[in-house]
Design a protein around this motif. Structure first.
Motif, PDB file in Angstrom:
ATOM      1  N   GLN A 146      44.626 -77.128  59.218  1.00 20.12           N
ATOM      2  CA  GLN A 146      44.209 -76.259  58.131  1.00 20.12           C
ATOM      3  C   GLN A 146      44.235 -74.799  58.529  1.00 20.12           C
ATOM      4  OE1 GLN A 146      39.687 -75.845  57.816  1.00 20.12           O
ATOM      5  NE2 GLN A 146      39.900 -78.031  58.273  1.00 20.12           N
ATOM      6  N   SER A 147      44.338 -73.950  57.526  1.00 24.06           N
ATOM      7  CA  SER A 147      44.240 -72.507  57.703  1.00 24.06           C
ATOM      8  C   SER A 147      43.355 -71.974  56.583  1.00 24.06           C
ATOM      9  CB  SER A 147      45.631 -71.858  57.640  1.00 24.06           C
ATOM     10  OG  SER A 147      45.525 -70.454  57.677  1.00 24.06           O
ATOM     11  N   ILE A 148      42.254 -71.320  56.938  1.00 25.69           N
ATOM     12  CA  ILE A 148      41.320 -70.809  55.941  1.00 25.69           C
ATOM     13  C   ILE A 148      41.766 -69.424  55.489  1.00 25.69           C
ATOM     14  CG2 ILE A 148      38.896 -70.290  55.450  1.00 25.69           C
ATOM     15  CD1 ILE A 148      38.114 -72.175  57.684  1.00 25.69           C
ATOM     16  N   GLN A 149      41.718 -69.200  54.181  1.00 25.89           N
ATOM     17  CA  GLN A 149      42.188 -67.959  53.578  1.00 25.89           C
ATOM     18  C   GLN A 149      41.012 -67.047  53.205  1.00 25.89           C
ATOM     19  OE1 GLN A 149      45.729 -67.678  53.422  1.00 25.89           O
ATOM     20  NE2 GLN A 149      45.453 -69.566  54.602  1.00 25.89           N
ATOM     21  N   ILE A 150      41.308 -65.766  53.036  1.00 24.21           N
ATOM     22  CA  ILE A 150      40.284 -64.800  52.639  1.00 24.21           C
ATOM     23  C   ILE A 150      40.269 -64.666  51.117  1.00 24.21           C
ATOM     24  CG2 ILE A 150      39.587 -62.380  52.702  1.00 24.21           C
ATOM     25  CD1 ILE A 150      39.032 -63.579  55.302  1.00 24.21           C
ATOM     26  N   PRO A 151      39.139 -64.938  50.441  1.00 23.61           N
ATOM     27  CA  PRO A 151      39.085 -64.798  48.981  1.00 23.61           C
ATOM     28  C   PRO A 151      38.914 -63.342  48.562  1.00 23.61           C
ATOM     29  CG  PRO A 151      36.968 -65.532  49.792  1.00 23.61           C
ATOM     30  CD  PRO A 151      37.869 -65.466  50.994  1.00 23.61           C
ATOM     31  N   LEU A 152      39.591 -62.980  47.488  1.00 26.91           N
ATOM     32  CA  LEU A 152      39.434 -61.652  46.900  1.00 26.91           C
ATOM     33  C   LEU A 152      38.435 -61.671  45.751  1.00 26.91           C
ATOM     34  CD1 LEU A 152      43.234 -60.742  46.729  1.00 26.91           C
ATOM     35  CD2 LEU A 152      41.614 -60.148  48.536  1.00 26.91           C
ATOM     36  N   LEU A 153      38.353 -62.811  45.079  1.00 24.62           N
ATOM     37  CA  LEU A 153      37.459 -63.000  43.924  1.00 24.62           C
ATOM     38  C   LEU A 153      37.036 -64.453  43.917  1.00 24.62           C
ATOM     39  CD1 LEU A 153      37.984 -61.796  40.272  1.00 24.62           C
ATOM     40  CD2 LEU A 153      37.686 -64.232  40.729  1.00 24.62           C
ATOM     41  N   TRP A 154      35.762 -64.702  43.543  1.00 23.33           N
ATOM     42  CA  TRP A 154      35.283 -66.085  43.539  1.00 23.33           C
ATOM     43  C   TRP A 154      34.262 -66.255  42.423  1.00 23.33           C
ATOM     44  CZ3 TRP A 154      36.236 -69.682  47.844  1.00 23.33           C
ATOM     45  CH2 TRP A 154      35.697 -70.951  47.624  1.00 23.33           C
ATOM     46  N   SER A 155      34.516 -67.213  41.546  1.00 17.55           N
ATOM     47  CA  SER A 155      33.552 -67.614  40.522  1.00 17.55           C
ATOM     48  C   SER A 155      33.621 -69.130  40.385  1.00 17.55           C
ATOM     49  CB  SER A 155      33.860 -66.936  39.179  1.00 17.55           C
ATOM     50  OG  SER A 155      35.083 -67.413  38.644  1.00 17.55           O
ATOM     51  N   ASN A 156      32.835 -69.691  39.495  1.00 21.71           N
ATOM     52  CA  ASN A 156      32.783 -71.146  39.360  1.00 21.71           C
ATOM     53  C   ASN A 156      34.094 -71.748  38.880  1.00 21.71           C
ATOM     54  OD1 ASN A 156      31.210 -73.673  39.389  1.00 21.71           O
ATOM     55  ND2 ASN A 156      31.532 -73.644  37.172  1.00 21.71           N
TER      56      ASN A 156
END
Length: 358
Positions: A305-315
């Protein structure tokens, strides 16, 4: 008047008494069953707790033609509660703090590089692919992430890829992969994950479990500490090695930080030639994350796996900048882990040139 035994109809004198006893037992059984159902249906009852609600990905689309930003539409993502995110690929360090993403010079990431008794981890170029990652020989580690110094966080998630040239338990001693502290003087919270156990100061009984990883191979390591829920979980690839449920953080405003990351054996001599490699370090105050893998099922994706950086996060929506990982095969899939640790069991395929709908 004849008394009736409502529990067992022993020595029944006639058919009427027997029938009356049977009816009484039936009524009492029905009453007990209803009472149990009502009791176990009460809020907070673990026996009838709601099943996990996994994230569902409906669409994955590339945003714009000239960048690697993707948008995920779906449900059950929860809110993320990201305070700080650090991603160190060896070549670069990306920092998300106060909702802003920035780059951090690698030399400004760690406050401590080794100790009087240990070497620090060194960034070196891989001979196979030219990418930079951490390497060291023998007792070696780095400590204390500078971006977490004043965070006051009570939760800490750490994920990293680890490759060791030999077994971390072939000789005696308690050999640490990571330590998590809050107070630097050691008079606060102290958590240690070793090749044989998980322990924290004040713990009644250590969590004993051997390291299920494989020497001379890359292993996906992760540690989750949640002082609010009193839990510590440690995973190696797809295996849950430790699951502590009685953790208590020391009463201090100091937040959790990495005291050391690398390999710290009690006895240095038996491990003086061990080769240590670390790559793809990801640190956050939340379990919520976007993962890219080359495996279509989560059971297999946990080790690749490779974890990514979120720019925006909502439900129901997430945006992230896709940072490809060269060690993954060409066909790749997306997973969303929400803040409760729930994840879609089937990966959503990536197509870099057009929208994908399922």
């Amino acid at each position: 008047m004849r008394s009736t035994d409502y529990s067992f109809a022993e020595n029944v004198g006639d058919q009427h008494d027997s029938a009356r006893t049977s009816r009484s037992r039936f009524v009492l059984t029905r009453f007990a069953t209803v009472a149990l159902v009502l009791a176990f249906s009460a809020p907070g009852c673990a026996l009838l707790a709601e099943p996990p609600v996994r994230p569902v990905i409906h669409t994955l689309s590339k945003v714009g033609a000239d960048n690697d930003e993707y948008a995920i539409q779906g449900s059950n993502f929860t809110n993320a509660d990201h305070g700080t995110i650090i991603k160190d690929t060896g070549d670069a360090v990306t920092l998300l703090q106060n909702g802003q993403i920035s780059s951090l010079p690698p030399e400004k990431l760690w406050d401590k590089h080794g100790s009087p008794w240990a070497k620090g981890l060194e960034r070196t170029q891989s001979e196979s692919n030219g990418r930079a990652h951490y390497q060291a020989k023998g007792k070696s580690y780095n400590g204390y992430l500078k971006p977490l110094e004043n965070s006051g966080n009570t939760k800490l998630f750490v994920s990293w890829r680890l490759k060791l040239s030999e077994s971390p338990g072939h000789a005696k001693g308690s050999n640490k992969f990571i330590r998590v502290w809050d107070k630097r003087d050691g008079k606060g919270t102290r958590i240690s994950w070793t090749q044989m156990h998980m322990i924290y100061n004040g713990m009644d009984k250590a969590s004993w479990s051997g390291w299920p990883g494989k020497a001379q191979s890359w292993n996906q390591m992760s540690l989750w500490v949640d002082a609010d829920q009193g839990t510590i979980q440690a995973r190696v690839n797809e295996s849950l090695s430790h699951d502590v449920e009685n953790f208590t953080k020391f009463d201090t405003k100091k937040g959790l930080n990495i005291k050391l990351l690398g390999f710290d054996p009690n006895y240095s001599e038996p491990y003086e030639n061990i080769q240590i490699e670390i790559d793809d370090l990801y640190v956050s105050s939340s379990l919520a994350r976007v993962i890219v893998s080359d495996k279509a099922n989560w059971s297999e994706a946990q080790s690749r796996q490779s974890i990514q950086i979120p720019l925006l996060w909502s439900n129901d929506q997430i945006r992230f900048t896709y940072q490809p990982a060269e060690y993954l095969k060409l066909k790749r899939y997306v997973y969303v882990v929400n803040k409760r640790g729930e994840v879609n069991s089937k990966g959503f395929p990536i197509n870099g040139s057009k929208d994908i709908k399922r």
